[in-house]
Scaffold this active site. Structure first.
Site, PDB file in Angstrom:
ATOM      1  NE  ARG A   1      -2.414   0.586   3.854  1.00 44.05           N
ATOM      2  CZ  ARG A   1      -1.749   1.230   4.818  1.00 44.05           C
ATOM      3  NH1 ARG A   1      -1.237   2.415   4.599  1.00 44.05           N
ATOM      4  NH2 ARG A   1      -1.576   0.661   5.995  1.00 44.05           N
TER       5      ARG A   1
ATOM      6  CG  HIS B   1      -6.110   2.308   6.412  1.00 42.80           C
ATOM      7  ND1 HIS B   1      -6.213   1.031   5.923  1.00 42.80           N
ATOM      8  CD2 HIS B   1      -7.352   2.646   6.840  1.00 42.80           C
ATOM      9  CE1 HIS B   1      -7.464   0.612   6.060  1.00 42.80           C
ATOM     10  NE2 HIS B   1      -8.168   1.568   6.608  1.00 42.80           N
TER      11      HIS B   1
ATOM     12  CE1 TYR C   1       1.080   2.052   8.744  1.00 45.32           C
ATOM     13  CE2 TYR C   1      -0.113   3.619  10.113  1.00 45.32           C
ATOM     14  CZ  TYR C   1       0.026   2.942   8.925  1.00 45.32           C
ATOM     15  OH  TYR C   1      -0.873   3.159   7.922  1.00 45.32           O
TER      16      TYR C   1
HETATM   17  C1  LIG Z   1     -14.685  -5.994  11.185  1.00 45.57           C
HETATM   18  C2  LIG Z   1     -13.877  -4.765  11.038  1.00 45.57           C
HETATM   19  N1  LIG Z   1     -12.953  -4.454  11.968  1.00 45.57           N
HETATM   20  C3  LIG Z   1     -12.222  -3.325  11.854  1.00 45.57           C
HETATM   21  C4  LIG Z   1     -12.402  -2.483  10.802  1.00 45.57           C
HETATM   22  C5  LIG Z   1     -11.582  -1.219  10.671  1.00 45.57           C
HETATM   23  N2  LIG Z   1     -10.628  -1.393   9.571  1.00 45.57           N
HETATM   24  C6  LIG Z   1     -10.914  -0.960   8.330  1.00 45.57           C
HETATM   25  S1  LIG Z   1      -9.747  -1.393   7.238  1.00 45.57           S
HETATM   26  C7  LIG Z   1      -8.812  -2.158   8.411  1.00 45.57           C
HETATM   27  C8  LIG Z   1      -7.530  -2.810   8.035  1.00 45.57           C
HETATM   28  C9  LIG Z   1      -7.720  -3.787   6.946  1.00 45.57           C
HETATM   29  O1  LIG Z   1      -6.488  -4.325   6.575  1.00 45.57           O
HETATM   30  P1  LIG Z   1      -6.379  -5.364   5.391  1.00 45.57           P
HETATM   31  O2  LIG Z   1      -7.462  -6.365   5.487  1.00 45.57           O
HETATM   32  O3  LIG Z   1      -4.998  -5.859   5.349  1.00 45.57           O
HETATM   33  O4  LIG Z   1      -6.707  -4.480   4.087  1.00 45.57           O
HETATM   34  P2  LIG Z   1      -5.894  -3.205   3.566  1.00 45.57           P
HETATM   35  O5  LIG Z   1      -6.592  -2.013   4.144  1.00 45.57           O
HETATM   36  O6  LIG Z   1      -4.499  -3.321   4.024  1.00 45.57           O
HETATM   37  O7  LIG Z   1      -6.020  -3.212   2.097  1.00 45.57           O
HETATM   38  C10 LIG Z   1      -9.425  -2.061   9.657  1.00 45.57           C
HETATM   39  C11 LIG Z   1      -8.870  -2.584  10.903  1.00 45.57           C
HETATM   40  C12 LIG Z   1     -13.393  -2.832   9.861  1.00 45.57           C
HETATM   41  N3  LIG Z   1     -13.660  -2.053   8.793  1.00 45.57           N
HETATM   42  N4  LIG Z   1     -14.102  -3.958   9.992  1.00 45.57           N
END
Ligand SMILES: Cc1ncc(C[n+]2csc(CCOP(=O)(O)OP(=O)(O)O)c2C)c(N)n1
Ligand SMILES: [Mg+2]
Lengths: 382, 326
Positions: free
Chosen positions: A276, A280, A289
């Site tokens: 990425r 975020h 981080y």
């Molecule tokens: C069930 C849930 N828990 C927490 C969140 C908050 N949240 C949104 S994106 C994210 C990280 C997701 O990481 P990843 O699955 O690796 O996808 P990336 O964003 O890195 O593409 C979090 C913790 C959420 N949307 N849904």
């Protein structure tokens, strides 16, 4: 873009410890196989693939601009994942179904979604097929066979699994692909989707972008597995570990497992190693981080640059074409944003519609009440 | 006393309790290195170490299961759910285990833990970053539910929640995480659970609210004052067990009540308070019980400004309670 004519592709190797790839980090083919032969992609298709990646990047850049200008409330980026996202979508057929995750939308023009629709979603206007009901990054469109995602991570996987069951039940020759980040593999929904897909032999592809962070949490703290792909083994089907910055490798693997799933209902897990490049979301500060140098190093290896160098190597691309493409897309995007904005915000009554198929009496009452307050409010500003 | 935002006050409460009691452990998604997506836990990992403040995998079921098990063994876990909208993969642990542990074991076991989570609208967060599910938790016997409305309350209530012997769902109004500053008592400072705060005494009408909406009620009060209406304003603070005596005392004095919550109306906390007043204080009532709430729809994105109760709707509710409008 048309799918290549010839039927079955050579089988990629599942469960590798190194990611499958054709192109090295300089964008040059490595190994003894010509990626054009293995993937069946023609020169014209290779150029189309690159063009679609550039368009996704540019849609994304406009998303950020709209947030900075205060015209959109929030934005979440695809940058660094264009190659894997576009190539895997292009590897599907029109009859297949897509469960996006929040980084997928800037690439959904590949499925036929218009730029006006995509920006309508980002801006929350009537140009959004979902009527501005959700925050940006939640694009869906039934006519393009794109499901409407919710925000909870991994929720889409388990629902996509059910959709795949329906396809099998009605003997449709189609697959469902469900996208998510590596963080999504930690959720119970991922496990349920994988387990059921294995037990019922469903035409489901779970496609995981391992972009190495879930917000601030690094991949190593997400799972003790060596790869994510290997999780498929325990559910009784194959997992593929692929270099997500190599669109050709992603196309090959996705196309192979999709063809196989359509004919004999074999599920698959794909792990695309990416990075990425942006924070975020527009609400994140990634310097808290991860070091800037790490991000800069990955910018040198990402898919857009690699694919461009490959096309140049084949003599299919040059600076002049690049410039012309950017000019063309700049115009198209500017026009689309304007049109999406002109579609205007949804009508107040839209808040009360489609909670149910038929709006019950108390919601009709609430709608009238809300209208009265809105009119009073307007009156007091006049 | 130092001035603090709600976020700073929460951080201070965690630090005070962690320093005092090494059974207190803090964990959740992004709470360690990142210090929480809303920075509530910022600096705590540096100060207390990775064993006491740590990041978890992205799995609310794992987080809540871990909290339940740790509490069972005598620790005092404070688990963060990044947005309460994302708690549901772990809801089974909450409703089937955490809420029932004490009762089903005949008091042999208890799970003194805190589930901290931002909730509520006003941040352009759409369907899944805006919801107010306090009534869902309050409907489960065995859970306490707490919602602060100011920085001091955030600190005093969080410390009490951590020290409480029962599990507490501690919902934080994210809309006012940074927007309000006030002086907050230093060191150990507690506010007992189960007690409402009389924010302003008045004689014509009782207005009950909590969380971010309390501040909308205070703005509405400016209009009411101009109209010569004297409102008694209650900040509920603890949703369950709610402070029945204070509520009844106030209604006995004013004879009118307006309940203001941002959750959907049907089977909301406003419904319970309305029923409670209707059953216990009908003889004192001089007008209809009025609920001012969110609409009974999912939380919208583009139309959010029309969803949340605002000054106009609160004032209208008060006029209805007073019989000034139909
Ligand atoms: C069930 C849930 N828990 C927490 C969140 C908050 N949240 C949104 S994106 C994210 C990280 C997701 O990481 P990843 O699955 O690796 O996808 P990336 O964003 O890195 O593409 C979090 C913790 C959420 N949307 N849904
Ligand atoms: Mg990730």
């Amino acid at each position: 873009m048309q799918a290549p004519e010839h039927g079955t592709l050579t089988r990629p190797t599942p469960f590798t410890r190194e990611p499958l790839r054709f192109l090295n980090e300089e964008g040059l083919p490595e190994g003894d196989r010509d990626p054009r032969e293995v993937t069946g992609l023609s020169d014209a298709q290779l150029v189309d693939l690159y063009r679609a990646m550039v368009l996704s990047r540019k849609v994304d850049q406009m998303g950020w601009i709209l947030v900075r200008q205060g015209r959109a409330g929030f934005y979440i980026s695809i940058q660094g994942q264009e190659g894997a996202q576009v190539a895997s979508l292009l590897a599907l057929e029109p009859q297949d179904w897509v469960m996006p995750y929040y980084r997928t939308p800037p690439a959904l023009h590949v499925r036929g979604a218009t730029l006006v629709e995509l920006f309508g979603q980002i801006l929350g206007t009537n140009a959004d097929p979902s009527k501005g009901r959700q925050m940006p990054a939640h694009f869906g469109s039934r006519k393009h066979r794109i499901f409407v995602l919710g925000s909870p991570v991994a929720l889409g996987h388990v629902v996509a699994m059910g959709a795949a069951k329906a396809l099998k039940y009605s003997r449709e020759n189609a697959v469902v692909i469900s996208y998510g980040g590596e963080g999504s593999t930690s959720e119970p929904h991922f496990h349920s989707a994988m387990n059921f897909a294995g037990v019922y032999r469903l035409p489901l592809i779970v496609f995981i972008f391992n972009n190495q962070y879930a917000i601030s949490v690094p991949r190593a703290q997400q799972t003790a597995s060596e790869t994510l792909a290997e999780k498929a083994r325990a559910y009784g089907f194959e997992g593929y570990y692929v270099d997500g910055s190599d669109p050709l490798a992603v196309y090959w693997v996705t196309r192979f497992v999709a063809e196989r799933a359509r004919t004999n209902h074999t599920p698959a897990l794909i792990e695309a190693l990416t990075y990425r490049l942006d924070p975020h979301s527009s609400a994140d500060d990634d310097l808290k981080y991860r070091p800037r140098e790490e991000v800069e190093a990955w910018k040198q290896r990402e898919s857009l640059a690699r694919m461009r160098r490959y096309l140049e190597h084949l003599g299919l691309w040059n600076e002049e074409k690049e410039q012309a493409l950017h000019a063309e897309y700049d115009r198209a995007i500017e026009e689309a944003v304007e049109q999406a904005e002109q579609a205007g915000p949804p009508d107040l009554e839209e808040m009360f519609h489609e909670v149910y198929h038929t709006t019950p009496w108390y919601l009709q009452e609430e709608a009238r009440e809300a209208r009265r307050f809105a009119e009073e409010q307007e009156g007091s500003h006049a | 006393m130092p001035e603090m935002t709600l976020v700073q006050a929460l951080r201070d409460a965690l630090a005070v309790e962690m320093a005092r009691d090494d059974r207190v452990v803090v964990f959740g998604e992004d709470v360690g290195r990142r210090g929480g997506v809303f920075t509530v836990t910022e600096g705590l990992q540096e100060r207390f170490g990775e064993e006491r403040v740590y990041d978890t995998p992205l799995d609310e079921n794992g987080i809540l299961g871990m909290a339940a098990g740790m509490a069972l063994m005598g620790l005092r876990p404070v688990a963060e759910i990044q947005f309460v909208d994302f708690l549901w993969p772990g809801f089974d642990v909450v409703i089937s285990d955490i809420a029932k542990e004490r009762f089903r074991s005949g008091g042999q076991y208890g799970v003194p833990l805190v589930i901290r989570s931002p909730y509520g609208g006003g941040v352009k967060g759409g369907l899944y970053h805006s919801q107010s599910p306090e009534a869902i938790f309050a409907h489960i016997p065995g859970l306490k539910v707490v919602i602060p409305a100011t920085p001091s309350e955030a600190k005093g209530l969080l410390i009490s929640a951590i020290r409480d012997e029962d599990p507490v769902v501690f919902l934080e109004p994210k809309k006012i995480y940074f927007g309000i500053k006030e002086e907050v008592p230093e060191g150990e400072y507690t506010i007992p659970l189960g007690q409402a705060r009389v924010v302003q005494e008045g004689s014509d009408v009782t207005i009950v609210s909590y969380g971010a909406l309390l501040h909308e009620v205070l703005r509405a009060n400016e209009t009411l004052k101009q109209e010569g209406i004297s409102a008694e304003i209650l900040d509920l603070r603890t949703i369950l067990p709610f402070d029945g005596p204070t509520l009844l005392e106030s209604v006995a004095k004013t004879g009118r009540i307006v309940i203001v919550v941002e959750a959907p109306r049907i089977l909301s906390v406003a419904s319970e308070l309305a029923a409670f007043v209707a059953e216990r204080a009908v003889d004192y009532l001089d007008g209809p019980i009025v609920r001012v709430t969110g609409w009974d729809t999912p939380f919208p994105y583009a139309l959010e400004p029309h969803y949340l109760p605002n000054v106009r709707r609160i004032v209208h509710g008060v006029r209805r309670a007073l019989g000034l409008v139909p």
